[in-house]
Write an enzyme that holds these catalytic residues in place. Structure first.
Site, PDB file in Angstrom:
ATOM      1  N   CYS A 127       3.687  23.468 -18.228  1.00 21.04           N
ATOM      2  CA  CYS A 127       3.871  22.914 -19.580  1.00 21.04           C
ATOM      3  C   CYS A 127       2.672  23.253 -20.472  1.00 21.04           C
ATOM      4  O   CYS A 127       2.448  24.404 -20.790  1.00 21.04           O
ATOM      5  CB  CYS A 127       4.131  21.412 -19.483  1.00 21.04           C
ATOM      6  SG  CYS A 127       4.720  20.712 -21.028  1.00 21.04           S
ATOM      7  N   HIS A 173       8.697  20.886 -15.171  1.00 20.78           N
ATOM      8  CA  HIS A 173       7.668  20.177 -14.392  1.00 20.78           C
ATOM      9  C   HIS A 173       7.961  20.022 -12.898  1.00 20.78           C
ATOM     10  O   HIS A 173       8.502  18.996 -12.485  1.00 20.78           O
ATOM     11  CB  HIS A 173       7.482  18.788 -15.003  1.00 20.78           C
ATOM     12  CG  HIS A 173       6.828  18.827 -16.336  1.00 20.78           C
ATOM     13  ND1 HIS A 173       5.478  18.660 -16.513  1.00 20.78           N
ATOM     14  CD2 HIS A 173       7.341  19.051 -17.571  1.00 20.78           C
ATOM     15  CE1 HIS A 173       5.173  18.751 -17.800  1.00 20.78           C
ATOM     16  NE2 HIS A 173       6.291  18.995 -18.464  1.00 20.78           N
ATOM     17  N   GLU A 205       5.834  19.253 -10.667  1.00 20.01           N
ATOM     18  CA  GLU A 205       5.027  18.150 -10.115  1.00 20.01           C
ATOM     19  C   GLU A 205       5.690  16.791 -10.295  1.00 20.01           C
ATOM     20  O   GLU A 205       5.283  15.813  -9.677  1.00 20.01           O
ATOM     21  CB  GLU A 205       3.616  18.176 -10.729  1.00 20.01           C
ATOM     22  CG  GLU A 205       3.456  17.499 -12.084  1.00 20.01           C
ATOM     23  CD  GLU A 205       4.018  18.301 -13.263  1.00 20.01           C
ATOM     24  OE1 GLU A 205       4.848  19.219 -13.056  1.00 20.01           O
ATOM     25  OE2 GLU A 205       3.646  17.990 -14.416  1.00 20.01           O
TER      26      GLU A 205
END
Lengths: 74, 229
Positions: B89, B199, B201
């Site tokens: 990002c 994302h 994560e």
């Protein structure tokens, strides 16, 4: 010291989402007949010398892949 | 292996990135630590994550100021040595602004902040982050950004495609932001630096609905273990 004004705008041909959003708000406010709105930004600064302004624009103030810039000094 | 997760003023996804690295590492011993933006010593670290957020307030352009931080100078050297660097990002924006990845990220076509789960298709890039993912596989991870529209001028875009530097594309019909060629993530020419807008994560524990993001972190561990053997 010299005063400089750097005008930065999205390159021609790249969709300017911010300009489009502004443009699409205009009819609701009663502004007719306005098109091709593009939003850029102005950076004003004072410098001891104009020598490195171009480098400053290339490295930080503008991203040359997506933006054009013009430097005015006075 | 030990991951370093960069932390700028304004970062906000660094804790989830740390967590992802720790889960991928099996949770035993030190597997990840934060690297403050003023740090320049990356010795002892095996891979770097440049996380999401709003580094330095994203003033001027997203990622433009973070690029000049002391830690990013060290990351550029780390990347030049062929070591793995992942930008997520805002981290992707920082890596593009730094010139470590090709292209730029513009405001989403629809101007709105997007926050929803979506699917990516793994590209053909050769990268340690893709070692556990075969091309064509779909993964489901969160999309969460406002300036995620990948752009490169025609010649650069053609070379990214020809060099197989596309790491991820938005699944057909799911391009949320007007990215060219549906590109969601790219690598550098060597493949050791990878940036993506969605994302991974945030998709590492079952309670969030998907653990597909773990594959990127595990891929690096596998590929480092493989090259050490």
């Amino acid at each position: 010291m010299i005063s400089a004004r750097v005008l930065i705008r999205p390159k021609e041909g790249i969709l300017d989402a911010q300009g489009k959003a502004v443009e699409s708000a205009l009819p609701a406010l009663g502004f007719e007949g306005i098109e091709h709105v593009r939003v850029g930004r102005i950076v004003e600064l004072q410098a001891e010398s104009p020598d490195r302004l171009e480098e400053l624009c290339e490295k930080l103030l503008a991203n040359p892949l997506i933006e054009d810039y013009e430097i005015e000094t006075r | 292996m030990i991951w370093g997760v960069l932390q700028f003023p304004g970062s906000c996804d660094e804790r989830d990135a740390l967590n992802a690295c720790q889960i991928a590492g099996g949770g035993s011993g030190e597997s990840a630590r934060l690297v403050w933006h003023e740090e320049t010593d990356l010795s002892g670290l095996d891979a770097i994550v440049v996380p999401g957020g709003f580094s330095y307030g994203d003033y001027l352009r997203a990622g433009a100021i973070a690029r000049f931080s002391p830690a990013m100078t060290a990351v550029a050297e780390f990347a030049a040595a062929g070591r793995p660097v992942l930008g997520i990002c805002n981290g992707f924006q920082v890596l593009c602004e730094s010139g470590l990845l090709p292209g730029a990220l513009l405001t989403n076509e629809g101007t709105r902040f997007i926050c929803r789960q979506g699917e990516l298709v793994v590209g053909e890039a050769d990268s340690p982050f893709l070692a556990a993912l075969e091309p064509g596989r779909r993964i489901s991870i969160p999309f969460k950004h406002q300036s995620g529209r990948f752009f490169a001028p025609p010649e650069l875009l053609a070379s990214i495609e020809a060099n197989r530097q596309v790491a991820f594309r938005y699944a057909p019909g799911q391009n949320p932001n007007g990215s060219l060629n549906d590109i969601a993530g790219v690598t550098n020419e060597a493949g050791n630096v990878l940036g993506l807008m969605p994302h991974p994560e945030h998709a590492v524990e079952a309670f969030t609905g998907s653990t597909d993001g773990l594959a990127l972190f595990r891929g690096v561990a596998e590929s480092l273990a493989g090259s050490a053997a």
